[in-house]
Design a protein around this motif. Sequence first.
Motif, PDB file in Angstrom:
ATOM      1  N   ARG A 110      -6.517 -37.768 -15.953  1.00 52.58           N
ATOM      2  CA  ARG A 110      -5.332 -38.497 -16.401  1.00 52.58           C
ATOM      3  C   ARG A 110      -5.178 -38.386 -17.922  1.00 52.58           C
ATOM      4  NH1 ARG A 110      -4.578 -44.918 -15.949  1.00 52.58           N
ATOM      5  NH2 ARG A 110      -2.534 -45.054 -16.885  1.00 52.58           N
ATOM      6  N   LEU A 111      -6.274 -38.588 -18.651  1.00 49.20           N
ATOM      7  CA  LEU A 111      -6.232 -38.510 -20.111  1.00 49.20           C
ATOM      8  C   LEU A 111      -5.828 -37.117 -20.598  1.00 49.20           C
ATOM      9  CD1 LEU A 111      -9.435 -40.561 -20.904  1.00 49.20           C
ATOM     10  CD2 LEU A 111      -7.119 -41.156 -21.658  1.00 49.20           C
ATOM     11  N   LEU A 112      -6.475 -36.098 -20.077  1.00 46.03           N
ATOM     12  CA  LEU A 112      -6.153 -34.738 -20.510  1.00 46.03           C
ATOM     13  C   LEU A 112      -4.734 -34.373 -20.085  1.00 46.03           C
ATOM     14  CD1 LEU A 112      -6.979 -32.168 -21.944  1.00 46.03           C
ATOM     15  CD2 LEU A 112      -7.998 -31.377 -19.787  1.00 46.03           C
ATOM     16  N   GLY A 113      -4.364 -34.735 -18.862  1.00 44.58           N
ATOM     17  CA  GLY A 113      -3.015 -34.450 -18.388  1.00 44.58           C
ATOM     18  C   GLY A 113      -1.953 -35.101 -19.253  1.00 44.58           C
ATOM     19  N   ASP A 114      -2.153 -36.363 -19.600  1.00 40.66           N
ATOM     20  CA  ASP A 114      -1.195 -37.047 -20.467  1.00 40.66           C
ATOM     21  C   ASP A 114      -1.132 -36.371 -21.839  1.00 40.66           C
ATOM     22  OD1 ASP A 114      -0.575 -38.841 -18.457  1.00 40.66           O
ATOM     23  OD2 ASP A 114      -1.629 -40.538 -19.377  1.00 40.66           O
ATOM     24  N   THR A 149     -15.586 -48.993 -21.870  1.00 45.28           N
ATOM     25  CA  THR A 149     -14.561 -49.975 -21.528  1.00 45.28           C
ATOM     26  C   THR A 149     -13.382 -50.075 -22.498  1.00 45.28           C
ATOM     27  OG1 THR A 149     -15.851 -51.731 -22.562  1.00 45.28           O
ATOM     28  CG2 THR A 149     -16.167 -51.376 -20.199  1.00 45.28           C
ATOM     29  N   LEU A 150     -13.215 -49.143 -23.382  1.00 46.14           N
ATOM     30  CA  LEU A 150     -12.024 -49.103 -24.215  1.00 46.14           C
ATOM     31  C   LEU A 150     -10.801 -49.003 -23.298  1.00 46.14           C
ATOM     32  CD1 LEU A 150     -11.237 -48.837 -27.265  1.00 46.14           C
ATOM     33  CD2 LEU A 150     -11.236 -46.370 -26.912  1.00 46.14           C
ATOM     34  N   SER A 151      -9.693 -49.639 -23.663  1.00 42.18           N
ATOM     35  CA  SER A 151      -8.510 -49.611 -22.799  1.00 42.18           C
ATOM     36  C   SER A 151      -7.995 -48.184 -22.623  1.00 42.18           C
ATOM     37  CB  SER A 151      -7.395 -50.469 -23.388  1.00 42.18           C
ATOM     38  OG  SER A 151      -6.819 -49.821 -24.511  1.00 42.18           O
ATOM     39  N   TYR A 152      -7.299 -47.959 -21.498  1.00 42.22           N
ATOM     40  CA  TYR A 152      -6.730 -46.636 -21.255  1.00 42.22           C
ATOM     41  C   TYR A 152      -5.773 -46.254 -22.389  1.00 42.22           C
ATOM     42  CZ  TYR A 152      -4.498 -42.569 -19.452  1.00 42.22           C
ATOM     43  OH  TYR A 152      -4.043 -41.282 -19.343  1.00 42.22           O
ATOM     44  N   ALA A 153      -4.938 -47.169 -22.818  1.00 43.29           N
ATOM     45  CA  ALA A 153      -3.966 -46.876 -23.880  1.00 43.29           C
ATOM     46  C   ALA A 153      -4.668 -46.432 -25.158  1.00 43.29           C
ATOM     47  CB  ALA A 153      -3.093 -48.094 -24.151  1.00 43.29           C
ATOM     48  N   ALA A 154      -5.754 -47.082 -25.514  1.00 44.30           N
ATOM     49  CA  ALA A 154      -6.497 -46.714 -26.722  1.00 44.30           C
ATOM     50  C   ALA A 154      -7.147 -45.336 -26.560  1.00 44.30           C
ATOM     51  CB  ALA A 154      -7.541 -47.767 -27.049  1.00 44.30           C
ATOM     52  N   LYS A 155      -7.706 -45.081 -25.374  1.00 46.50           N
ATOM     53  CA  LYS A 155      -8.279 -43.762 -25.114  1.00 46.50           C
ATOM     54  C   LYS A 155      -7.187 -42.694 -25.181  1.00 46.50           C
ATOM     55  CE  LYS A 155     -12.080 -45.151 -22.037  1.00 46.50           C
ATOM     56  NZ  LYS A 155     -12.681 -44.946 -20.705  1.00 46.50           N
ATOM     57  N   ALA A 156      -6.068 -42.940 -24.517  1.00 48.18           N
ATOM     58  CA  ALA A 156      -4.977 -41.958 -24.470  1.00 48.18           C
ATOM     59  C   ALA A 156      -4.454 -41.646 -25.863  1.00 48.18           C
ATOM     60  CB  ALA A 156      -3.861 -42.465 -23.567  1.00 48.18           C
TER      61      ALA A 156
END
Length: 170
Positions: A44-48, A144-151
């Motif tokens: 998901r991260l790489l795709g985004d 556990t960093l939020s998805y938004a922060a990781k993205a």
Amino acid sequence: MVRKASMSPVGSDDAVLLVLGSLPGEASLAAQRYYAHPRNQFWRLLGDAIGEPLATLDYEERLARLAARRIALWDVVSEATRSGSLDGAIRGATANPLADYVETHGDLRAVAFNGQTAAKIGRRALIGSALTLIDLPSSSPAYTLSYAAKADRWSVLGPLAPSAKSGRMA
């Protein structure tokens, strides 16, 4: 503890971007597929970041999309002893020959490290490299960093991956 070995690199043979993890977890080793655990956010991260729906595709199509975008995946650890899947449990690690990979892949421009363990081992192996080295927050659900922060942090990969149509950097 059990001795575990990484898998071969996948994706593009003429990669301009190499994304390195530490050592595949239990689900990935069992499936012999990178980032196979359903809760791992890698696809998901790489795709985004690159504008591709990687998380919705089957594994072989994911790899085809990576190849089209000149992205390769591998791990910094060749083999290690580890109980479970956590990086903190890795013991007696032997590094993959990252410098050799870089030397034989002349189009490579950047290496991204998925998590602190990958960055620590990978940066040591690539000391003196002229490549752009990028530390990313781990895609693991244990981080556990939020998805938004990781993205947000992973978004730097987008401009490094050529468009599949033109072959030019985005």
